[in-house]
Design a protein around this motif. Structure first.
Motif, PDB file in Angstrom:
ATOM      1  N   ALA A  97      32.160  28.995  45.980  1.00  0.00           N
ATOM      2  CA  ALA A  97      33.209  28.886  46.830  1.00  0.00           C
ATOM      3  C   ALA A  97      32.931  28.561  48.394  1.00  0.00           C
ATOM      4  CB  ALA A  97      34.242  29.987  46.451  1.00  0.00           C
ATOM      5  N   ARG A  98      34.036  27.843  48.801  1.00  0.00           N
ATOM      6  CA  ARG A  98      34.268  27.825  50.585  1.00  0.00           C
ATOM      7  C   ARG A  98      35.654  27.811  50.429  1.00  0.00           C
ATOM      8  NH1 ARG A  98      29.503  24.592  50.850  1.00  0.00           N
ATOM      9  NH2 ARG A  98      28.730  25.375  48.720  1.00  0.00           N
ATOM     10  N   VAL A  99      36.028  28.567  51.781  1.00  0.00           N
ATOM     11  CA  VAL A  99      37.514  29.011  51.720  1.00  0.00           C
ATOM     12  C   VAL A  99      38.118  28.173  52.979  1.00  0.00           C
ATOM     13  CG1 VAL A  99      38.851  30.888  51.999  1.00  0.00           C
ATOM     14  CG2 VAL A  99      37.037  31.361  50.741  1.00  0.00           C
ATOM     15  N   PHE A 100      39.297  27.568  52.750  1.00  0.00           N
ATOM     16  CA  PHE A 100      39.740  26.773  53.915  1.00  0.00           C
ATOM     17  C   PHE A 100      41.186  27.803  54.326  1.00  0.00           C
ATOM     18  CE2 PHE A 100      42.685  23.859  56.139  1.00  0.00           C
ATOM     19  CZ  PHE A 100      41.889  22.986  56.727  1.00  0.00           C
ATOM     20  N   LEU A 101      41.367  28.395  55.337  1.00  0.00           N
ATOM     21  CA  LEU A 101      42.584  29.164  55.650  1.00  0.00           C
ATOM     22  C   LEU A 101      43.704  28.341  56.121  1.00  0.00           C
ATOM     23  CD1 LEU A 101      40.714  32.203  57.394  1.00  0.00           C
ATOM     24  CD2 LEU A 101      41.679  32.132  55.074  1.00  0.00           C
ATOM     25  N   PHE A 278      31.459  16.939  51.787  1.00  0.00           N
ATOM     26  CA  PHE A 278      31.724  17.414  53.329  1.00  0.00           C
ATOM     27  C   PHE A 278      31.005  18.245  53.753  1.00  0.00           C
ATOM     28  CE2 PHE A 278      35.631  16.700  50.692  1.00  0.00           C
ATOM     29  CZ  PHE A 278      36.308  15.541  51.428  1.00  0.00           C
ATOM     30  N   TRP A 279      30.130  19.070  52.913  1.00  0.00           N
ATOM     31  CA  TRP A 279      28.978  20.053  53.593  1.00  0.00           C
ATOM     32  C   TRP A 279      27.820  19.437  53.536  1.00  0.00           C
ATOM     33  CZ3 TRP A 279      29.982  25.871  54.248  1.00  0.00           C
ATOM     34  CH2 TRP A 279      31.408  26.049  54.354  1.00  0.00           C
ATOM     35  N   ARG A 280      27.362  18.666  52.833  1.00  0.00           N
ATOM     36  CA  ARG A 280      25.977  18.332  52.590  1.00  0.00           C
ATOM     37  C   ARG A 280      25.186  17.752  53.744  1.00  0.00           C
ATOM     38  NH1 ARG A 280      27.459  13.808  49.018  1.00  0.00           N
ATOM     39  NH2 ARG A 280      27.848  12.065  50.497  1.00  0.00           N
ATOM     40  N   ALA A 281      24.027  18.122  53.914  1.00  0.00           N
ATOM     41  CA  ALA A 281      23.166  17.906  55.302  1.00  0.00           C
ATOM     42  C   ALA A 281      23.270  16.191  55.688  1.00  0.00           C
ATOM     43  CB  ALA A 281      21.696  18.304  55.174  1.00  0.00           C
ATOM     44  N   GLY A 282      23.624  15.943  56.937  1.00  0.00           N
ATOM     45  CA  GLY A 282      23.766  14.576  57.148  1.00  0.00           C
ATOM     46  C   GLY A 282      24.986  13.955  56.891  1.00  0.00           C
ATOM     47  N   THR A 283      25.852  14.600  56.257  1.00  0.00           N
ATOM     48  CA  THR A 283      27.210  13.898  55.687  1.00  0.00           C
ATOM     49  C   THR A 283      28.036  13.592  57.189  1.00  0.00           C
ATOM     50  OG1 THR A 283      29.361  14.017  54.448  1.00  0.00           O
ATOM     51  CG2 THR A 283      28.790  15.912  55.812  1.00  0.00           C
ATOM     52  N   THR A 284      28.719  12.360  56.818  1.00  0.00           N
ATOM     53  CA  THR A 284      29.940  11.870  58.191  1.00  0.00           C
ATOM     54  C   THR A 284      31.179  12.102  57.549  1.00  0.00           C
ATOM     55  OG1 THR A 284      29.775   9.731  56.901  1.00  0.00           O
ATOM     56  CG2 THR A 284      28.192  10.092  58.723  1.00  0.00           C
TER      57      THR A 284
END
Ligand code: PLP
Length: 414
Positions: A97-101, A278-284
């Motif tokens: 999980a990643r959390v967006f407040l 949205f999180w992977r290395a090098g993503t734009t």
């Protein structure tokens, strides 16, 4: 002259009838006339730890003395927000999980999830997937996405379509979902689903329904969004309904119970799969979305104090224990002439539906019933114009549950 324009209020009828709340303790709130009410609904489904918990005020004050607020756009962060996201990720049954407040109530979380679902499919090269499906009786809040996704016509019909490409299916029909997804071949982004429908009238899921729709979404490559704004953080006797019903959602929306309403805060919990582009290395890819008060440190500190208290007092175990107590207490109400159905049995959630013939014969009946119950010292409210809500704080006692049912019985039976 009163200048306050209340949500969902007929302001002409309200004049002179305001109920001004000034205090509360446990499951009881007190108005400015000194009248006490047993709050059968935990305000709007949120005051799970009950009223008067001063340690949450201390947590807010301590944080505000350090740093009341600072924004979290781009590089910025603060310790309570970071720690809260780690904590939510640990307890939420969402993989990786990643959390967006989000700063307000569930409506912010819903709009965030709707936009994220669409952005996700664009980011993975499937921009045709933009349609969002929701259900009849659904309530997903009052911002643009939530209003459009809502399945309660009286809450949407006064407004033009706000968000396009939204479809609805019957709340209890998994085959209907599959059919819509098939017809809209390759265009459906997400299915939004309250595991237990709340504001639409408290409908626990039909046996097997959630497993079926979850499976359909997985097979058909549609994101499954669990709207846990009511059910999250303990109300169904586990941290989340997604855990209780093994939903493994792609996205989860939460708010209310995260802070028990002591300060506004919500969270969208994204699975690793949705986060990946949205999180992977090098993503734009950037999720260009956020609110001034996302990650507000004082709200985050209060949420921590709320979760500490829930853990320390084992309030989720308490909900699990009270589930059958509440269900057994309300069941006899079904035999009253004015009652057509009683729904309960999933956590501290119940509804008592007022018979349609009685409502049609007397359109003011249901609101008079709510008023008569309040005059006897118990607060409930009308859901979708048809059912009385019961969703008490987790600290409610068995005697207080008994009192709620007794008052309902007096009014509905009398
Ligand atoms: C399931 C669900 N989603 C979203 C919302 C919207 O939350 P809010 O009113 O806090 O914006 C609600 C509010 O009751 C809700 O019950």
């Amino acid at each position: 002259m009163n200048r306050m324009w209340n949500p969902f209020a007929n302001m002409a009828a309200l004049a002179g009838n305001e109920i001004t709340m000034v205090g509360g303790q446990g499951s009881t709130v007190v108005d400015s006339q000194g009248r006490s009410y047993l709050d059968a609904i935990a305000s709007l489904w949120y005051c799970n730890i009950g009223y008067g918990r001063t340690e949450l005020a201390e947590a807010a004050a301590a944080q505000m003395r350090e740093l009341a607020a600072y924004h979290t756009f781009e590089f910025f962060s603060n310790p309570p927000a970071e720690a809260l996201c780690r904590r939510i990720a640990e307890i939420a049954p969402v993989s990786d999980a990643r959390v967006f407040l989000t700063p307000g109530g569930g409506s912010d979380a819903i709009d965030t999830a709707g936009k994220l679902a669409r952005a996700y499919w664009r980011a993975v090269g499937q921009p045709a997937k933009q349609i969002i499906v929701s259900r009849s009786h659904a309530y997903h809040g009052m911002n643009a996405y939530g209003t459009s996704l809502g399945g309660i016509p009286m809450l949407t019909e006064a407004f033009a379509p706000l968000v396009g490409q939204v479809e609805h299916v019957a709340w209890d029909d998994a085959a209907a979902l599959e059919k819509v997804i098939e017809q809209l071949d390759g265009q459906v982004a997400a299915f939004f689903c309250e595991p237990v429908i709340g504001a639409g009238g408290v409908y626990p899921p039909p046996p097997g329904y959630l497993a079926q729709v979850r499976d359909i979404c997985r097979r058909r490559e549609v994101l499954f969004v669990a709207d846990e704004v009511i059910t999250g953080f303990g109300r169904v006797g586990e941290w989340f309904a997604s855990g209780r019903f093994s939903l493994d959602p792609d996205l989860m929306t939460t708010a209310k119970g995260l802070s028990s309403g002591y300060l506004p805060i919500g969270a969208v919990i994204a699975s690793g799969r949705v986060a990946e582009p949205f999180w992977r290395a090098g993503t734009t890819e950037v999720f260009r979305h956020g609110y001034t008060y996302s990650g507000h440190p004082a709200s985050a500190a209060v949420a921590h104090a709320n979760l500490d208290l829930i853990e320390r007092e084992q309030l989720i175990q308490r909900v699990a224990a009270l589930e059958s107590v509440l269900a057994e207490a309300v069941a006899p109400l079904a035999s009253l002439e004015l009652v057509s159905a009683v729904r309960a049995g999933t956590g501290l959630l119940a509804a008592v539906e007022i018979a349609e013939d009685a409502r049609l014969a007397d359109p003011t009946l249901a609101q008079r019933i709510v008023r008569a119950i309040r005059d006897r010292g118990v607060i409930t409210r009308l859901l979708r114009g048809v059912a009385l809500q019961i969703s008490p704080p987790f600290v409610i006692t068995e005697d207080e549950i008994g009192r709620i049912v007794e008052v309902f019985g007096e009014v509905l039976g009398g």
